[in-house]
Every structure is written in C-alpha cells, then in structure tokens.
Design an enzyme around this catalytic site. Structure first.
Site, PDB file in Angstrom:
ATOM      1  N   TYR A 197     -83.688 -54.271  18.845  1.00 45.86           N
ATOM      2  CA  TYR A 197     -84.439 -55.453  19.728  1.00 45.86           C
ATOM      3  C   TYR A 197     -84.238 -54.870  21.270  1.00 45.86           C
ATOM      4  O   TYR A 197     -85.216 -55.475  21.958  1.00 45.86           O
ATOM      5  CB  TYR A 197     -83.517 -56.681  19.427  1.00 45.86           C
ATOM      6  N   CYS A 198     -83.394 -54.278  21.757  1.00 41.77           N
ATOM      7  CA  CYS A 198     -83.033 -53.893  22.962  1.00 41.77           C
ATOM      8  C   CYS A 198     -82.423 -52.668  23.156  1.00 41.77           C
ATOM      9  O   CYS A 198     -81.225 -52.593  22.730  1.00 41.77           O
ATOM     10  CB  CYS A 198     -82.465 -55.155  23.740  1.00 41.77           C
TER      11      CYS A 198
END
Lengths: 377, 76
Positions: B13-14
């Site tokens: 996600y990141c």
C-alpha cells in the site's frame, strides 16, 4: 550462540534490547552473546528533524547516548562494519576487528542522495540531516513571500513527510502572517497526492480548502537554479522562489560496496526477513528491499518480529512467527492537528479526520520514542 | 526471461506498486524488462499511464488469480 547486530538506529537498537530481555538467562550463563556494532556513539531521533526545520524541536532533543539506551549485557561497540564476509559468518570493522557470528542482523539504514538529481542539492532546502534541517530553519526565517514548491525523489524515507511538511509550512507561514504573500505548490510522483489512496482522498480536498495547489505525476528530473525552475521526467515544469525537497534515498555505501544489494537495498524475504539465500542473516528497517514504507515504525515492528524469532531459534531451534507488513505512521496535518495510517500486507489504512488529540499524542511520542528504542513501548 | 526483473509489490500500500517501479527503473539497464506484481487493480491503469508519459514501453498487462502482472521495458 553469537548474535551480531550491525547498525545502531531504531531497528538495531530495538532488536538488541528485545533480544537481551528475552535471552537474559542465556546472556548471564554465557551461552549467548549479543554484540551491537554502530557507526555512532549517539542515537538520533530522526523524525524530530521535521520539527527542527520549523523550529518546533531543538537539536539537543534529537539525541541520546546510544550506550544509555541499551540493556545491560549487550556488547556495544562504536566500530562500523567495512566488510561482510557472509561465507565465513564474519564481518570486519573499520577498526580492524573481526567478529564471527551464528546469527547476523543487518540494520544499517539509508541515506538521502539529493546530489543524484542535477541542481537539487544546491538549490533546495531539506530536513533529512541536522545540518540541512538547521539550514532550512534559517532559510524559512528569512523568507518573506513567494512561491514555495515541495518536490521529491523516489524512494524516500518517511512517506508521510511530503504531506506533513506541506501542511506544517502552511501553518508556519500563517503564524508569521505571510499567507497572503506565500503560494504553496505541492508535487508528487504518481497520479494522486499520496501513494496511499485513502490518505490522498483526505489530503487533496484539504489542500483545496487551504489553497495549496498540486501537480501529480511529477518526478523531479533537474533543477535550474539560475531560472528557479524544477523540471520533471514527465515533461512538466514549475517555477519557485523557495524549493523544499524530500530527496531520494539509497541504502548505505557499505551494503553496495560489499555487493549485498543494488543501491544498498538488500533482497529480503517479506515475512521471515531473511536475506535471500542466507538462512542465518536477517535484514530490517530501511535496509530491506521490501515494498513497504521506509519508516521508523517499520523497523520497530520488524525488530519485534525478529526479536521473538531469534530468541526462539536460541531456545527452540526455530523461528515462531512471521512479519505481516505492519506499519504505523502519524501524519501531521499542520502544527496543531494530526491523523495516522496503520496498515499491513493485507489491510489498507483507513485514516480518520485529523484531531488535536492525535497531534498531542504525536508530540508525546516524540518523547516516548526513547522508551520505544529501549524496547519498552 | 533471464533479463527480467520482478517487483513483488503484492500487498504494497505504501509506497505502492508504481512508486516501487519508479525506484526500480533507475536501477535497470536500458532494454531490461520489469514485471510488477500487484494486488491493486489500479496498477493496471496507473502504471501504463506513467510509462507512456515517461516514454518507456508498456509490454503488456495480465491478471492471474487476483494478481496483476504489468510488464514494462526500459527504453532510455
């Protein structure tokens, strides 16, 4: 068993303390030895640099003596590693000592490399070292108005920092009564204002509300200091009066020199944190090549997983759990409000609207960090 | 196939699959292929969009059991 930890940042320090507590009996009996090698006798709280740049923390608040953070029984030496001899299960230090190990954990961290983009280092302000954060603080004090551009390289440490510094600068200029003379312009490498979709969904309307303009798909290619223009790989350009940059990072030089990983990132298994092809070598923190945030909390959660696993290897002969990709990041939404993002490999973050309470908790964490480094939090 | 680099960005996600690609493409040689594995279906559109903008080559995209495989070639 000889456990050797290379790197005295957040990951290495928490791992050493976690292991020392779990293996206190083995340390006392001499069956186990934990050695921590670091390049510095001081430990820096790196997230504090963001606050230093806007005058909200002082330089001496960023440091503690490394030895004072460590559990008794840890053999701590300020003597950085120069050679990793993984086939012989040993390392050689700058001081010429050779340390053998049964288990090695590498947590050497990363470094900003603004010099890799033409014109960026000499024409922008940054806050990733004490020196550059102080320089930025003094530049901001003298700034009386104009266009402030925030731009960044990839990958960078602390993925929330671009948003945080933008919102903090808004409040900083507001506090100085300069908002009518300052135009804030935010750029970002991908097609939205933050890589976390839910964070972007919150941040873009917030920028609209505050009058902060933004430009996405903007990867800095070069900075023309004479013309005060930043150009992007995508063909865009924007002019500036003050350029704030979040530089791209690389792993440490010693990792590259020893051929452990391209650009200093060591290929690492995503759940057991083994260096690829090495069952007795583990990697944590920024040093991994994992597709997760380069952030203190990542190092923290990886260190807790490894602490439990390496202790289990000593006591049971095998690791007992997997790292699930957990990351927790505060997000300052100005100088008096904050939110946070928590996520792992399976679950995306669901950030809440910013509140003063979360900001105060972040300020408290800036002090509690030292308990965290000791492995108590 | 030997000259293909794999980015396993499943569950990332990141910084996310596109950021991983932006970082990785710097390390690749001209002509090298990079295959990005992503569990985010948005990668199937945002990666080709960026590749087009920066004038590398989007070789193809395939979905297999909920994982998107986006193949690009570094051209300059």
């Amino acid at each position: 068993m000889k456990i050797l930890i290379v790197g005295g940042g957040m990951g290495g320090t928490i791992l050493a303390n976690n292991l020392a507590r779990r293996l206190s009996n083995e340390l006392r009996s001499g069956k186990t030895r934990i050695t921590l090698l670091s390049a510095s006798e001081r430990h820096m709280y790196q997230p504090g640099l963001l606050y230093l740049a806007v005058g909200r923390m002082m330089p001496d608040e960023l440091y503690r003596d490394q030895a004072g953070l460590l559990e008794p029984g840890i053999d701590f030496q300020v003597d950085p590693v120069e050679e990793f001899r993984l086939d012989k299960n040993e390392v050689k230090t700058k001081g010429g000592k050779v340390h053998g190990y049964d288990v090695l954990a590498i947590a050497t961290g990363s470094r900003p490399t603004p010099e890799e983009i033409p014109g960026l280092a000499e024409n922008s302000e940054q806050f990733y070292t004490e020196e550059t954060a102080l320089k930025m603080f003094n530049r901001l004090r003298r700034f009386e108005g104009g266009k402030v551009v925030v731009a960044m390289g990839v990958p960078h440490k602390c993925p929330m920092a671009p948003l945080e510094i933008t919102f903090m600068l808004y409040d900083y200029f507001k506090g100085r009564g300069l908002l009518d003379k300052v135009k804030l312009h935010y750029t970002y490498p991908i097609g939205r204002v933050h890589t976390l979709e839910n964070v972007a969904k919150w941040a873009a309307p917030e920028m609209d509300r505050l009058g902060i303009s933004y430009e996405t798909l903007f990867n800095v290619k070069e900075v023309d200091g004479a013309k005060r223009v930043v150009r992007s790989e995508e063909g865009g350009e924007t002019d500036y009066d003050l350029l704030i940059s979040i530089p791209a990072h690389r792993g440490m030089e010693v990792i590259e020199k020893n051929g452990l990983g391209q650009r200093g990132w060591i290929p690492t298994h995503r759940t057991n944190l083994n260096m690829e092809g090495r069952s007795n070598v583990f990697v944590l923190g920024d040093t991994t090549n994992l597709p997760i945030s380069k952030a203190g909390s990542t190092a923290h959660f990886e260190a807790e997983t490894l602490g439990e696993n390496i202790a289990a290897m000593v006591k049971l002969g095998a690791p007992v759990r997997e790292y699930d990709g957990k990351v927790f990041c505060f997000i300052e939404a100005g100088l008096d409000r904050a939110t946070y993002a928590m996520f792992d490999y399976q679950n995306p973050p669901q950030p809440k609207p910013p509140t003063k309470a979360i900001h105060w908790f972040k300020l408290a964490y800036n002090k509690l960090y030292w308990a965290s480094a000791r492995g108590l939090l | 196939m030997s000259n293909r680099r794999i980015i396993d960005a499943r569950g990332s996600y990141c910084p996310g699959p596109l950021m991983e690609l932006i970082a990785t493409i710097k390390m690749a040689a001209v002509g090298e292929e990079i295959e990005i594995l992503s569990t985010d279906k948005g990668s199937a559109t945002e990666i080709p969009e960026w590749i087009h903008k920066v004038k590398h080559e989007h070789v193809g995209t395939e979905e297999k059991s909920g994982i998107w495989h986006v193949l690009v070639r570094k051209t300059h």
